[in-house]
Every structure is written in structure tokens, then in C-alpha cells.
Design a protein around this motif. Structure first.
Motif, mmCIF file in Angstrom:
data_model
loop_
_atom_site.group_PDB
_atom_site.id
_atom_site.type_symbol
_atom_site.label_atom_id
_atom_site.label_comp_id
_atom_site.label_asym_id
_atom_site.label_seq_id
_atom_site.Cartn_x
_atom_site.Cartn_y
_atom_site.Cartn_z
ATOM 1 N N GLU A 178 39.345 8.342 99.890
ATOM 2 C CA GLU A 178 40.058 8.703 98.664
ATOM 3 C C GLU A 178 41.413 8.021 98.539
ATOM 4 N N CYS A 235 41.151 7.454 88.612
ATOM 5 C CA CYS A 235 41.482 8.862 88.815
ATOM 6 C C CYS A 235 42.959 8.949 89.183
ATOM 7 N N GLU A 236 43.406 10.166 89.534
ATOM 8 C CA GLU A 236 44.827 10.356 89.845
ATOM 9 C C GLU A 236 45.266 9.572 91.075
ATOM 10 N N ASN A 237 44.341 9.158 91.919
ATOM 11 C CA ASN A 237 44.676 8.390 93.122
ATOM 12 C C ASN A 237 44.802 6.890 92.859
ATOM 13 N N GLU A 263 48.273 6.564 84.983
ATOM 14 C CA GLU A 263 48.497 6.861 83.562
ATOM 15 C C GLU A 263 48.875 5.603 82.797
ATOM 16 N N VAL A 265 39.919 9.927 84.832
ATOM 17 C CA VAL A 265 39.376 11.262 85.049
ATOM 18 C C VAL A 265 39.895 11.787 86.385
ATOM 19 N N SER A 266 39.589 13.028 86.698
ATOM 20 C CA SER A 266 39.976 13.561 87.996
ATOM 21 C C SER A 266 39.123 12.916 89.083
ATOM 22 N N SER A 267 39.620 12.947 90.309
ATOM 23 C CA SER A 267 38.859 12.361 91.415
ATOM 24 C C SER A 267 37.516 13.057 91.586
ATOM 25 N N GLU A 295 35.637 14.031 89.246
ATOM 26 C CA GLU A 295 34.749 13.567 88.184
ATOM 27 C C GLU A 295 34.486 12.077 88.231
#
Length: 257
Positions: A59, A129-131, A172, A184-186, A188
Motif C-alpha cells: 500500500e 487513492c489517498e496513498n 487531490e 477513490v479510497s484505497s 475501492e
């Protein structure tokens, strides 16, 4: 072919290629480069594959870029001519992936720095994703890359900023400027990537690959040339009849009547 640094599987006509060196943030050494090139090229030869996905294990990282320890060793062990040959080989396999006849999607599970960012910018689209974050680092070590890829993703002014500064581009911002198609979120990330990939893989391969071929040709064409490319190509490809293209609509319409 058995791979040392890749995990490969085919799922719903999608070939999922995972760079598997999480202990070094999926840094790309010479062997991983060769294996990744082979995996993508073999997917293009496989009629059972309609779309390709590239991601990284874990991740934390899609890929932290080139393997610095290997590069340092090569600086001592190899001659200048050998290093230049390796550099040319690196550039060629990146181009081959970018020009892959079948679409290639980046499933951006973590950071993509240096060569990892270059690889990501070579792909047809990216889901993050956010990562996810990017950093185009060539300027920091006196090199030049991504000039032929990044402008196609984010436009000239933004590409110049990313390449001139070498700064971190957070998820972002990457989504806002078009470097990410979806954010999307990790949790998802895989589902969203596979949703897109399986949709592409479910379409007629000649049409999907034809679209990509035309778009690549159009990079150097004027409007008339773009129109001619499409006319010439579609004249060679017999399309589906309406019964094949819209079976659900026709069935529903029949029931309504």
C-alpha cells in the motif's frame, strides 16, 4: 515465463501485472524492467487479454523509481558505453509500453516517484487513492524525461511546473489536473480499476485497439489528418450490426410492442 519480480494473473480478460519488490518500494531494477516489458508485450499477443493493469505490491508504493543501489553499482562496474546502452534500453521499453496496442491502466496504490512517475505517465489512464502521489525527479539529478508523456496527460503549463520543480504532487491535485482519471479510497481502488478494465476488455478488440492507434497517430496530425485517419481506419473494420450492438434495447423494445 516465470518472473522473479512480478506477480501476473488474468481475470475477466484483464492481465493484472504487479511489481513485486515491496521491501524496496517496488524499485525498478534491470530485471524488473525486462520482466515488465515482457509481460506487457506477451499480453498484446494473447487473444484472451483485452486490457492490461499495472500496479505495485503493498500500500506504500506503485514504484519508488529506479533501483539506486543497482545504479550505484553499475556506475562502478560498467563502462560509459555500457551505461549509455542500458539507458537507451530503458527508454525503449518505456516507449513500447506507452505504445502498447492494448490499453494499459495504472492502478496507483501508492507513491510513484522518479522512474515510477515516468512509467505511470506512459500509461493510458490511472486510477488513484489517498496513498497516491507523484514526483517527476529527473531535474533533481541532472536528467531529462517525461517531456513526451506528461504533456499529453496534464497540458504544457502544468507539465512544465512538475518537471521544472520536481515537487511532490498529491492525489487531490493529480486528480484535479488530469493525471488521475479517478480518485477513490484505497479500499475501492481495485474494484474501480477492474470495473474500467473489464468494461474495456469486454468490447471488440479491433475497435479498442483501433481507437488507440488512431489517437497515437493523431498526435502529429492537423484536423483534416485526424479525420482522414479515422475514415481510413474505420473503412477497414466491419462494425457490428444493430442486433449485435444493442440486443438488450431491441429485446426490451420488442416486449413493449
Amino acid at each position: 515465463m516465470d518472473y522473479e519480480h512480478l506477480l501476473v494473473k488474468v481475470e475477466d480478460r484483464v492481465k493484472i501485472i504487479t511489481m513485486n519488490r515491496p521491501e524496496v518500494l517496488n524499485a525498478m531494477n534491470h530485471l524488473l524492467d525486462e520482466e515488465l516489458h515482457h509481460a506487457v508485450m506477451s499480453a498484446n499477443e494473447d487473444e484472451g487479454v483485452g486490457c492490461i493493469v499495472i500496479t505495485g505490491a503493498g500500500e506504500r508504493a506503485f514504484s519508488a523509481g529506479g533501483d539506486i543501489h543497482e545504479q550505484r553499482a553499475h556506475a562502478v562496474e560498467l563502462t560509459e558505453e555500457q551505461r549509455e546502452a542500458n539507458s537507451l534500453l530503458y527508454q525503449n521499453w518505456m516507449y513500447d509500453i506507452s505504445a502498447s496496442p492494448k490499453p494499459v491502466i495504472g492502478m496507483m496504490n501508492g507513491l510513484a516517484y522518479g522512474g515510477g512517475a515516468v512509467l505511470a505517465s506512459c500509461l493510458d489512464m490511472r486510477v488513484g487513492c489517498e496513498n497516491t502521489r507523484f514526483r517527476f525527479l529527473a531535474v533533481a539529478y541532472g536528467r531529462i524525461n517525461s517531456t513526451w508523456t506528461l504533456t499529453n496527460q496534464v497540458g504544457w503549463p502544468t507539465a512544465k511546473e512538475f518537471l521544472f520543480t520536481g515537487r511532490v504532487v498529491e492525489a487531490e491535485e493529480a486528480y484535479r489536473v488530469g493525471l488521475l482519471n479517478h480518485l477513490v479510497s484505497s479500499a475501492e481502488l481495485r474494484d474501480k480499476t477492474m470495473e474500467i478494465a473489464t468494461t474495456i476488455a469486454g468490447h471488440r478488440p479491433e475497435s479498442v485497439m483501433g481507437i488507440k492507434q488512431i489517437l497515437l497517430q493523431d498526435k502529429a496530425a492537423d484536423l483534416r489528418g485526424m479525420w482522414e485517419n479515422e475514415v481510413d481506419f474505420t473503412a477497414k473494420v466491419k462494425g457490428y450490426g444493430v442486433e449485435q450492438a444493442f440486443p438488450e434495447f431491441i429485446a426490451r423494445r420488442g416486449r413493449e410492442l
